[in-house]
Motif scaffolding. Structure first.
Motif, PDB file in Angstrom:
ATOM      1  N   UNK A   1     -17.733 -17.407 -30.663  1.00 54.98           N
ATOM      2  CA  UNK A   1     -18.189 -16.871 -29.375  1.00 54.98           C
ATOM      3  C   UNK A   1     -19.499 -16.113 -29.536  1.00 54.98           C
ATOM      4  N   UNK A   2     -19.584 -15.310 -30.585  1.00 51.16           N
ATOM      5  CA  UNK A   2     -20.815 -14.535 -30.817  1.00 51.16           C
ATOM      6  C   UNK A   2     -21.972 -15.452 -31.190  1.00 51.16           C
TER       7      UNK A   2
ATOM      8  N   UNK B   1      -6.670 -14.541 -38.502  1.00 45.98           N
ATOM      9  CA  UNK B   1      -7.710 -15.494 -38.913  1.00 45.98           C
ATOM     10  C   UNK B   1      -8.208 -16.279 -37.709  1.00 45.98           C
ATOM     11  N   UNK B   2      -7.274 -16.693 -36.834  1.00 48.62           N
ATOM     12  CA  UNK B   2      -7.674 -17.459 -35.660  1.00 48.62           C
ATOM     13  C   UNK B   2      -8.534 -16.595 -34.723  1.00 48.62           C
ATOM     14  N   UNK B   3      -8.161 -15.328 -34.559  1.00 46.19           N
ATOM     15  CA  UNK B   3      -8.957 -14.416 -33.727  1.00 46.19           C
ATOM     16  C   UNK B   3     -10.346 -14.260 -34.307  1.00 46.19           C
ATOM     17  N   UNK B   4     -10.435 -14.161 -35.638  1.00 45.86           N
ATOM     18  CA  UNK B   4     -11.734 -13.994 -36.298  1.00 45.86           C
ATOM     19  C   UNK B   4     -12.627 -15.200 -36.037  1.00 45.86           C
ATOM     20  N   UNK B   5     -12.055 -16.428 -36.116  1.00 45.27           N
ATOM     21  CA  UNK B   5     -12.853 -17.636 -35.876  1.00 45.27           C
ATOM     22  C   UNK B   5     -13.300 -17.695 -34.412  1.00 45.27           C
TER      23      UNK B   5
ATOM     24  N   UNK C   1      -6.394  -7.764 -35.826  1.00 47.74           N
ATOM     25  CA  UNK C   1      -4.938  -7.850 -35.956  1.00 47.74           C
ATOM     26  C   UNK C   1      -4.260  -7.440 -34.658  1.00 47.74           C
ATOM     27  N   UNK C   2      -4.764  -6.381 -34.002  1.00 47.91           N
ATOM     28  CA  UNK C   2      -4.172  -5.942 -32.745  1.00 47.91           C
ATOM     29  C   UNK C   2      -4.364  -6.990 -31.651  1.00 47.91           C
TER      30      UNK C   2
ATOM     31  N   UNK D   1     -11.350 -11.667 -24.920  1.00 49.08           N
ATOM     32  CA  UNK D   1     -11.583 -11.378 -26.335  1.00 49.08           C
ATOM     33  C   UNK D   1     -12.686 -10.331 -26.519  1.00 49.08           C
ATOM     34  N   UNK D   2     -13.793 -10.526 -25.788  1.00 46.09           N
ATOM     35  CA  UNK D   2     -14.904  -9.570 -25.899  1.00 46.09           C
ATOM     36  C   UNK D   2     -14.499  -8.180 -25.393  1.00 46.09           C
ATOM     37  N   UNK D   3     -13.741  -8.169 -24.303  1.00 44.70           N
ATOM     38  CA  UNK D   3     -13.306  -6.888 -23.745  1.00 44.70           C
ATOM     39  C   UNK D   3     -12.414  -6.136 -24.729  1.00 44.70           C
ATOM     40  N   UNK D   4     -11.459  -6.865 -25.344  1.00 45.73           N
ATOM     41  CA  UNK D   4     -10.534  -6.216 -26.267  1.00 45.73           C
ATOM     42  C   UNK D   4     -11.227  -5.774 -27.553  1.00 45.73           C
ATOM     43  N   UNK D   5     -12.166  -6.619 -28.047  1.00 49.29           N
ATOM     44  CA  UNK D   5     -12.809  -6.311 -29.340  1.00 49.29           C
ATOM     45  C   UNK D   5     -13.881  -5.234 -29.201  1.00 49.29           C
ATOM     46  N   UNK D   6     -14.742  -5.339 -28.177  1.00 49.95           N
ATOM     47  CA  UNK D   6     -15.884  -4.429 -28.079  1.00 49.95           C
ATOM     48  C   UNK D   6     -15.729  -3.380 -26.971  1.00 49.95           C
TER      49      UNK D   6
END
Length: 288
Positions: A276-277, A267-271, A256-257, A244-249
């Protein structure tokens, strides 16, 4: 007429200046460089036996200077980019270097005179630039104005007993005050001060240099500490959280991607990312 004559040949009645075992050279400046190298060894060999101050010594020394002026012109070529207006000065200071080399050269060094002389010549040229060049480029008009301002300031200071004002300088030079101010500002470009020089009074400033009073802390330095503290916590994450961290940052993908890639809703990805943060942030605060 031959450039080289025998020692007994009269040339303008000066043949007595040449030692008997040296040729009389009518125009040493016309000697080809290859011939000059050979003749220079002969003249240096004889010069060391002649008494300084005699006419024979002067003849041998002056002939060496004239014969080797091609070295000065050769060294000056590397500075031709400075413009024709400086070439005369460059040749003059280069000649000084040539004379120093002649006075210090000894045949016992077992080195060609050209090899010995060129560093002296180039050194004098570089010293000339160091002593006369401006630290930053300013128009020639302002360079000349600096000289006029310095003369006017010295004269008015002597007459009035105090440093002249801008108005007094402008009146004396018959210039607008704005031009005088421009010249004074441009004068600051003549020399550059070192950042290592102390500022003001050494006692008051505790000997601090200019460099120590400039700038501020680099904010990126704090990030270095943060990364050092964060690294071990990242190793403790499971594979999904690291992804998740690799894909987001790392890949800068949108939520959405990421959801489309992993089969989650946005929404689930956002939570997941928020939790995690929060966990990493709490771990950072604990470490600090």
């Amino acid at each position: 007429m031959s450039v080289i004559a025998s020692a007994g040949t009269a040339v303008d009645g000066r043949q007595q200046q040449a030692p008997a075992d040296l040729p009389w050279i009518e125009d040493a400046g016309k000697i080809a460089p290859k011939d000059a190298r050979e003749l220079s060894r002969l003249f240096f060999d004889r010069l060391q036996d002649l008494e300084e101050g005699t006419r024979e010594y002067s003849y041998a020394r002056n002939t060496l200077i004239e014969m080797n002026m091609s070295l000065v012109h050769f060294a000056a070529r590397r500075f031709r980019g400075r413009g024709p207006e400086e070439q005369e000065d460059i040749l003059q200071v280069g000649t000084i270097g040539l004379i120093k080399a002649i006075d210090r050269f000894e045949l016992s060094r077992e080195v060609e005179f050209t090899t010995f002389a060129v560093p002296y010549i180039v050194g004098e040229m570089k010293r000339f630039f160091r002593d006369t060049s401006w630290a930053v480029h300013v128009p020639r008009r302002l360079q000349e104005l600096r000289v006029e301002l310095a003369k006017a300031r010295d004269h008015l200071s002597a007459v009035n007993g105090s440093a002249p004002t801008v108005a007094e300088l402008a009146a004396y030079l018959d210039l607008p005050e704005e031009e005088v101010i421009e010249g004074m500002v441009a004068s600051n470009g003549y020399t550059a001060g070192s950042l290592d020089l102390p500022t003001g009074d050494a006692d008051a400033d505790e000997g601090r240099s200019y460099a120590e009073t400039l700038g501020d802390d680099d904010p990126a330095m704090e990030l270095v500490e943060d990364f050092q503290a964060l690294a071990p916590m990242l190793h403790q994450l499971d594979e999904r959280d690291r992804l998740l961290l690799q894909m987001r940052f790392g890949q800068e993908m949108t939520q959405a991607q990421i959801g489309a890639e992993l089969g989650y809703s946005q929404m689930h990805v956002s939570r997941l990312i928020s939790r995690l943060l929060d966990r990493l942030r709490a771990g950072m605060l604990t470490e600090s």
